[in-house]
Design an enzyme around this catalytic site. Structure first.
Site: not given
Ligand code: NBP
Length: 484
Positions: A185, A188-189, A131, A192
């Site tokens: 987690k 936590h959410n 988080s 939140e």
């Molecule tokens: P995203 O949740 O937007 O995911 C993007 C990534 O997933 C890219 O690397 C993309 O590859 C890959 N991806 C997808 Br979309 N579909 C795929 C598939 N079928 N096979 C393989 N790779 C795939 O990215 P993020 O916001 O960095 O979050 C990453 C994780 O962390 C998620 O689970 C999210 O819920 C969690 N999270 C996010 C936050 C936040 O604030 N953003 C906070 C805490 C946790 P590509 O580049 O080829 O499309």
């Protein structure tokens, strides 16, 4: 010269993945990176060319062969099917004892299933909540790892060094077996969701009942942030009030009142219902977002029902303090409910969760970070078996101190027709939880009347069930008794 091997590999170069890689490099680790869309690897390497500790790969084979053994592969990709698909892709390249870490927002039953499947193949799985968003990932998130305990010594030095720290302690510790990390987690959410909705209700009262302007509201929140309500969410809210749009008007007035959600609050609510634990405040926070999304309906109904015409007659200073107390008391009740659910899950899934350590993990790095979590940590350190936070001496004192103002705030809001779903559900939960004899005995009588569902008696031992032929036309056969 021998090729440098990476301490860990990370797949998924979106916002979270990129920032975690940079954070790991800052702490001296060499990180190998890969992404489904391979061009993003090159783009990342080009952007971060000054980081000598990043190894880019264009194929999975290349990626896996760049890792020190036991290999540690972290997935930071979209939760759900992509995680299963990627695990299937990398499995043929891994050896027994290698570690897969899923750092995305996976649902805990999925993590439990992946842990079991990978355990049967000799692969060590960790499902970890992370988080703190982009900023946290870059400079120190809260990290909640669970899964296969044998994996923990391999990843502990990396995860604990990149995590946020509070008073020298990392906001990252082992949570428990199987899906425990992602479970914590999820809670936590959920919390939140509750914290955010409570702040919105306090704001709505300050604005509608007392007529404060945005600059005044910003000052009030800054003052609150100096005291018991000190938290990241209060801090950012004070800043939101002062944001001005391009036309020099407050930006807040331009934002549509329809709240989005990604589902983790809903998961918490569903889990609470499954476990039979009254986590009412988070449930209301989720429903408040659902209600907000009925914009067109609300606009139509607002023209039919105008609500009370009364004005708030409370003294501004006095009622502002009352609202502050109501926010604080509701927050205590929300965390009491959240930890009730965690305790039930710990018992049901045999996770042996350490509640104080969970509070410490949330103390820094994450969205719900607050001073108040230090008090929760203290409560569970004093008594690791504490049944409910409300029974801790500190929280008992705080609830008693704020109770009168809490009631005043909720009753005034109801009188004025200002919706307070979380404030009022917190107070109602509190009144129910502190009531020795609830009207549930009447409910039991009703159930027995129409369905022969039986009831227990106050003058007989628990576990003995009775049936009455209430109407004189029923039989003596009772329905089987069970609790859902
Ligand atoms: P995203 O949740 O937007 O995911 C993007 C990534 O997933 C890219 O690397 C993309 O590859 C890959 N991806 C997808 Br979309 N579909 C795929 C598939 N079928 N096979 C393989 N790779 C795939 O990215 P993020 O916001 O960095 O979050 C990453 C994780 O962390 C998620 O689970 C999210 O819920 C969690 N999270 C996010 C936050 C936040 O604030 N953003 C906070 C805490 C946790 P590509 O580049 O080829 O499309």
């Amino acid at each position: 010269m021998a090729k440098e091997m990476a301490d860990i590999g990370l797949i998924g170069l979106a916002v979270m993945g990129q920032n975690l890689v940079l954070n790991m490099c800052d702490h001296g680790f060499t990180v190998s990176v890969f992404n489904r869309t391979v061009s993003k690897v090159d783009e990342f390497l080009k952007k971060e060319a000054n980081h000598k500790k990043i190894i880019g790969s264009h194929t999975l084979r290349e990626f896996i062969s760049s890792l020190k053994k036991p290999r540690k592969v972290m997935l930071m990709i979209k939760a759900g099917d992509p995680v299963d698909a990627f695990i299937d892709h990398i499995l043929p390249f891994l050896d027994k004892g290698d570690v897969i870490i899923d750092g995305g927002n996976s649902h805990f039953p999925d993590s439990q299933r992946r842990y079991e499947m990978l355990k049967s193949k000799g692969i060590l799985f960790i499902g970890t909540g992370i988080s703190g968003g982009e900023e946290g990932a870059r400079h120190g998130p809260s990290i909640m790892p669970g899964g296969n305990l044998d994996a923990w010594p391999h990843v502990k030095p990396i995860l604990q060094s990149i995590a946020a720290r509070v008073e020298g302690e990392p906001c990252c510790d082992w949570v428990g077996e199987g899906g425990a990390g992602h479970y914590v987690k999820m809670i936590h959410n959920g919390i939140e969701y509750g914290d955010m909705q409570l702040i919105c209700e306090a704001y709505d009262l300050l604005k509608k009942a007392l007529g404060f302007t945005y600059p005044e509201l910003s000052k009030i929140f800054q003052t609150w942030n100096q005291g018991e309500l000190n938290s990241y969410l209060i801090e950012i809210t004070s800043k939101i009030f002062t944001e001005i749009d391009t036309d020099k008007q407050p930006l807040l007035d331009k934002i549509l009142d329809v709240a989005g959600q990604k589902g983790t609050g809903k998961w918490t609510g569903i889990n609470a219902l499954d476990m039979g634990v009254p986590v009412t405040l988070i449930g209301e926070a989720v429903f408040a977002r659902c209600l907000s999304s009925l914009k067109e309906e609300r606009v139509a109904v607002s023209k039919v029902f105008k609500g009370p015409s009364e004005k708030c007659m409370q003294d501004k200073k006095v009622f502002t303090e009352a609202i502050q107390h109501a926010l604080y008391a509701s927050k205590i009740i929300s965390y009491a409910q959240g930890f009730m659910l965690i305790r039930h899950a710990s018992e049901a899934f045999k996770w042996k969760l350490n509640y104080g350590s969970i509070a410490l993990m949330w103390r820094g790095g994450c969205i719900i970070r607050s001073k108040f979590l230090g008090k929760i940590k203290e409560a569970f350190t004093k008594n690791p078996d504490l049944k409910n936070l409300l029974m801790d001496d500190f929280f008992k004192k705080e609830i008693r101190r704020t109770e009168k103002n809490f009631r005043l705030t909720v009753s005034e809001g109801i009188k004025l027709g200002i919706p307070l779903p979380c404030f009022s559900s917190a107070l109602t939960f509190f009144d129910g939880y502190r009531t020795e004899r609830l009207p549930a005995y009447l409910l039991q009588a009703q159930r027995d009347f129409f369905g022969a569902h039986t009831y227990e008696r106050v003058d007989k031992p628990r576990g003995e069930f009775f049936h009455t032929d209430w109407s004189g036309t029923g039989g003596i056969v009772s329905s089987s008794s069970y609790n859902v």
